[in-house]
Design a protein around this motif. Structure first.
Motif, mmCIF file in Angstrom:
data_model
loop_
_atom_site.group_PDB
_atom_site.id
_atom_site.type_symbol
_atom_site.label_atom_id
_atom_site.label_comp_id
_atom_site.label_asym_id
_atom_site.label_seq_id
_atom_site.Cartn_x
_atom_site.Cartn_y
_atom_site.Cartn_z
ATOM 1 N N LEU A 27 0.844 -1.203 0.000
ATOM 2 C CA LEU A 27 0.000 0.000 0.000
ATOM 3 C C LEU A 27 0.877 1.249 0.000
ATOM 4 C CD1 LEU A 27 -2.867 1.261 0.259
ATOM 5 C CD2 LEU A 27 -2.511 1.265 2.721
ATOM 6 N N ASN A 28 1.892 1.203 0.840
ATOM 7 C CA ASN A 28 2.774 2.341 0.967
ATOM 8 C C ASN A 28 3.486 2.649 -0.360
ATOM 9 O OD1 ASN A 28 3.812 4.335 2.566
ATOM 10 N ND2 ASN A 28 5.754 3.203 2.810
ATOM 11 N N ARG A 29 3.953 1.586 -1.005
ATOM 12 C CA ARG A 29 4.665 1.761 -2.275
ATOM 13 C C ARG A 29 3.790 2.428 -3.333
ATOM 14 N NH1 ARG A 29 7.227 -4.011 -3.912
ATOM 15 N NH2 ARG A 29 9.393 -3.487 -3.672
ATOM 16 N N CYS A 30 2.506 2.084 -3.345
ATOM 17 C CA CYS A 30 1.638 2.558 -4.432
ATOM 18 C C CYS A 30 0.955 3.879 -4.142
ATOM 19 C CB CYS A 30 0.552 1.532 -4.740
ATOM 20 S SG CYS A 30 1.224 -0.055 -5.111
ATOM 21 N N ASP A 37 -10.903 -1.526 6.549
ATOM 22 C CA ASP A 37 -11.550 -0.220 6.388
ATOM 23 C C ASP A 37 -10.486 0.854 6.119
ATOM 24 O OD1 ASP A 37 -13.518 1.866 6.603
ATOM 25 O OD2 ASP A 37 -12.711 2.275 8.588
ATOM 26 N N LYS A 38 -9.377 0.775 6.859
ATOM 27 C CA LYS A 38 -8.310 1.756 6.683
ATOM 28 C C LYS A 38 -7.744 1.665 5.260
ATOM 29 C CE LYS A 38 -4.163 3.182 9.188
ATOM 30 N NZ LYS A 38 -3.275 2.906 10.309
ATOM 31 N N LEU A 39 -7.558 0.453 4.806
ATOM 32 C CA LEU A 39 -6.996 0.224 3.474
ATOM 33 C C LEU A 39 -7.961 0.738 2.393
ATOM 34 C CD1 LEU A 39 -5.251 -1.126 1.296
ATOM 35 C CD2 LEU A 39 -5.972 -3.331 2.136
ATOM 36 N N LEU A 40 -9.227 0.374 2.506
ATOM 37 C CA LEU A 40 -10.195 0.774 1.476
ATOM 38 C C LEU A 40 -10.431 2.287 1.504
ATOM 39 C CD1 LEU A 40 -12.682 -2.237 1.852
ATOM 40 C CD2 LEU A 40 -11.139 -1.802 -0.076
ATOM 41 N N SER A 41 -10.408 2.863 2.703
ATOM 42 C CA SER A 41 -10.592 4.314 2.803
ATOM 43 C C SER A 41 -9.407 5.034 2.156
ATOM 44 C CB SER A 41 -10.726 4.753 4.257
ATOM 45 O OG SER A 41 -11.838 4.128 4.825
ATOM 46 N N ARG A 68 -9.638 10.546 -6.679
ATOM 47 C CA ARG A 68 -8.646 10.938 -5.657
ATOM 48 C C ARG A 68 -8.563 9.820 -4.616
ATOM 49 N NH1 ARG A 68 -5.948 14.979 -5.968
ATOM 50 N NH2 ARG A 68 -4.848 14.512 -4.033
ATOM 51 N N LEU A 69 -7.360 9.564 -4.168
ATOM 52 C CA LEU A 69 -7.196 8.594 -3.075
ATOM 53 C C LEU A 69 -7.717 9.222 -1.791
ATOM 54 C CD1 LEU A 69 -3.598 7.200 -3.739
ATOM 55 C CD2 LEU A 69 -5.780 6.166 -4.370
ATOM 56 N N GLY A 70 -7.999 8.401 -0.785
ATOM 57 C CA GLY A 70 -8.428 8.921 0.516
ATOM 58 C C GLY A 70 -7.232 9.486 1.266
ATOM 59 N N PRO A 71 -7.506 10.136 2.404
ATOM 60 C CA PRO A 71 -6.405 10.754 3.159
ATOM 61 C C PRO A 71 -5.397 9.725 3.680
ATOM 62 C CG PRO A 71 -8.482 10.881 4.357
ATOM 63 C CD PRO A 71 -8.799 10.289 3.034
ATOM 64 N N GLU A 72 -4.170 10.177 3.789
ATOM 65 C CA GLU A 72 -3.093 9.324 4.329
ATOM 66 C C GLU A 72 -3.271 9.253 5.849
ATOM 67 O OE1 GLU A 72 -0.585 7.603 4.996
ATOM 68 O OE2 GLU A 72 1.324 8.614 4.672
ATOM 69 N N THR A 73 -3.328 8.034 6.417
ATOM 70 C CA THR A 73 -3.554 7.939 7.874
ATOM 71 C C THR A 73 -2.471 7.105 8.557
ATOM 72 O OG1 THR A 73 -5.111 6.175 7.357
ATOM 73 C CG2 THR A 73 -6.067 8.297 7.947
#
Ligand code: MSP
Length: 593
Positions: free
Chosen positions: A407-410, A533-537, A568-573
């Motif tokens: 996830l981080n890489r992309c 949920d965190k990943l999909l958000s 747009r991607l969701g916010p970085e958390t």
């Protein structure tokens, strides 16, 4: 992994002597269990866990039982989102000699002990994110009414008679044992005492007049049911084990105790001198929660899947279906059986002092981390061994490094500065493998990834249906590895967004990887709901786009439009799952003490 044959562990207990007091011979019941399959149940599914004894605090084995049911329930809700179509119950088993004795030892009344320990189970389940739709306590009025009604039905069908029961009883296991299952062992005072060969728990000789259930009449109907429905008990070795037991004689079953001996229970209707056997009482909980004896229960029974540990198979696969048939109902749709957790190679027990507290584990490894561990490592067919290092290793490698790293890489700003789901370029990744051309960049392995990813949701559903949740997680983990391999192979960090040659391919690599992550997030929801949920958000996937019905992988590859392209991607958390080995200090400390 400890491989123990279920057949060896599940030695069938034949029962003791029963002499009928009433001369009226048993009426023959020629029930055809399969003819009972009501069509009213159509799309409904009802999952149950065993109800837990309240003699001691919950441990990780209990949490595992309830997590398996929770994951099945949540997975089913992803397939059929309507809340009205699926139910899931759990609860506490509060009657019987075991609880009566535990309360005396603790210096409490049985009701005080039940309130205290039932609250501990409820709190644990809340903390572990268990999404049950009902929590039943067998001391509730609705349950007493259901049990007494069920009893009356058996009585009216001439399936109960009074008899003299004589034999061994084991209060810890709440079961009757034949002589062959008894051995002698030194007790706390040093003197030899009779104990159960299988559990090692003390037994006592019982000789009293009880109500007896005509269990022997149900041997043939039970065999017909199991032969006619080979998946009724899953996995298969347990189905086989039950059929083996049914090769032997099936004696009638004592279903009450003298109230002077056992007062903590439900009285036999019309005979206060007898208390209903705790297993009959406990099993009826599955009907109480769906409204039995009211008409409502008929739309949920027998669309029921029981999740149980192997130690209570006989009660669920022989006694319960026989009682149901006796009361004119079908056996349950499925009995899903799991094995046990041992700790560092040993059975978990209070006396060995090796009981693993699930709340400590949820604190240490996070709720999602520990849920993932138990469901990824727990294999229904065999016992699994628990130790802390195993948890750290698994979670670090699969959740922190492989999934979190992907996830981080992309999504990192460095590689995805626009913070969007980039466009997919069909010229770079044509749907037909083997094409050559100036823009074609996809390789044979990339097509293998697309193929593996496209079949993943179905594979996962099949594993859920076969009660092999660990295989579903293994399949996801393999695809995570393939996706990391894809990203590694094409090294998008070496490509340049400014270059008209690189940019379409760079976008395509990220688009494919984000599509894979979307599928992983969707499929992991039943096991790691918060992490998913965190990943999909983070990917910008809305709540209405998270069901299995909505899960089309990489539509652009197949020539369809994608609702995600350009979004747009969701916010970085922050990190998806922080590595645990950096906080290993507690582990080292724990091992020194
Ligand atoms: N009260 C009965 C069930 C009645 S259901 C109508 C009972 N309770 S229990 O608290 O002893 O066990 C509840 C569940 O926990 C069972 O499915 C049992 O197999 C499971 N486990 C108990 N110890 C376990 C492990 N060490 N590992 C995995 N599950 C285990 O039986």
């Amino acid at each position: 992994m400890l491989r123990i044959s279920p057949l060896r562990l599940l030695g069938f207990q034949r029962f003791c002597k029963v002499s009928p007091l009433e001369p009226s011979g048993p009426r023959q019941y020629c029930l055809d269990p399969l003819s009972f399959r009501e069509d009213a149940c159509n799309q409904r599914v009802f999952f149950t866990t065993p109800i837990f004894y309240v003699n001691a605090a919950p441990h990780i084995g209990h949490l595992y039982s309830v997590l398996l049911a929770d994951a099945l329930y949540r997975h089913r809700r992803l397939r059929v989102p309507s809340a009205a179509a699926t139910r899931f119950s759990t609860g506490t088993d509060e009657h019987g000699l075991k609880i009566q004795q535990a309360a005396t030892t603790a210096g409490l009344t049985p009701a005080e002990l039940c309130n205290r320990v039932s609250a501990q189970f409820q709190q644990l389940f809340r903390e572990a994110g268990i999404a049950s739709t009902d929590f039943i306590r067998t001391t509730e009025t609705r349950h007493r009414q259901a049990v007494q009604h069920f009893w009356e039905v058996l009585k009216a069908r001439d399936l109960l008679y009074k008899g003299l029961y004589e034999g061994w009883y084991c209060p810890s296991d709440e079961c009757f044992l034949p002589e062959a299952k008894i051995t002698r062992q030194p007790g706390p005072s040093g003197d030899d005492g009779p104990v159960s060969l299988e559990s090692g728990h003390p037994v006592s000789w019982t000789k009293e007049e009880n109500y007896i259930f005509r269990l022997s009449q149900f041997r043939e109907p039970l065999r017909r049911w199991l032969r006619g429905d080979p998946q009724a008990i899953t996995p298969e070795p347990f189905h086989h084990a039950v059929l083996q037991w049914l090769e032997e004689e099936l004696p009638d079953l004592s279903v009450s105790r003298r109230s002077s001996h056992l007062h903590w229970g439900i009285p036999v209707p019309g005979d206060d001198s007898q208390t209903i056997y705790v297993w009959l009482d406990a099993l009826v909980n599955y009907l109480t929660v769906i409204g039995y004896p009211g008409a409502e229960f008929k739309s949920w029974w027998p669309a029921t899947s029981h999740i149980i540990g192997k130690d209570i198979l006989k009660f669920h696969a022989i006694y319960w279906p026989a009682l149901l048939l006796g009361a004119g109902m079908s056996p349950p749709h499925r009995i899903y059986v799991h094995s046990h957790w041992t700790v560092c190679g040993q059975k978990m027990s209070k006396s060995l002092g090796n009981v693993v507290d699930p709340r400590t584990c949820l604190d240490r490894y996070t709720v999602d981390g520990f849920r993932y561990f138990l469901l990824r490592q727990g294999v229904p067919n065999w016992d699994c061994d628990y130790y802390d290092e195993k948890v750290v290793k698994l979670l670090d490698s699969e959740l922190a490094d492989a999934l979190g790293g992907l996830l981080n890489r992309c999504t990192a700003n460095r590689i995805n500065p626009s913070g969007t789901y980039p466009a997919f370029c069909s010229a770079c990744f044509p749907s037909e493998p083997g094409l050559v051309g100036p823009s074609v960049r996809a390789q044979a392995e990339d097509y293998a990834l697309v193929s593996a990813m496209s079949s993943l949701p179905t594979q996962v559903s099949d594993h859920y249906d076969n009660f092999q949740i660990y295989k579903a997680l293994e399949a996801v983990s393999i695809c995570v590895r393939l996706t990391n391999g894809f990203v590694q192979r094409h090294a998008p960090w070496k490509l340049n967004w400014e270059s008209p040659v690189d940019a379409p391919w760079l976008g395509t690599i990220l688009h494919v990887a984000l599509e894979c992550l979307r599928v992983f997030g969707t499929l992991l929801q039943p096991v790691t709901p918060t992490l998913a949920d965190k990943l999909l958000s983070r990917l910008g996937v809305s709540a209405t786009e998270r069901n299995l019905g909505e899960l089309y992988f990489l539509p652009r590859f197949y020539g369809h439009s994608s609702p995600f392209e350009g979004r747009r991607l969701g916010p970085e958390t922050g990190l998806l799952f922080p590595r645990l080995d950096q906080s290993r200090a507690w582990l080292v400390k724990a091992h020194r003490t």
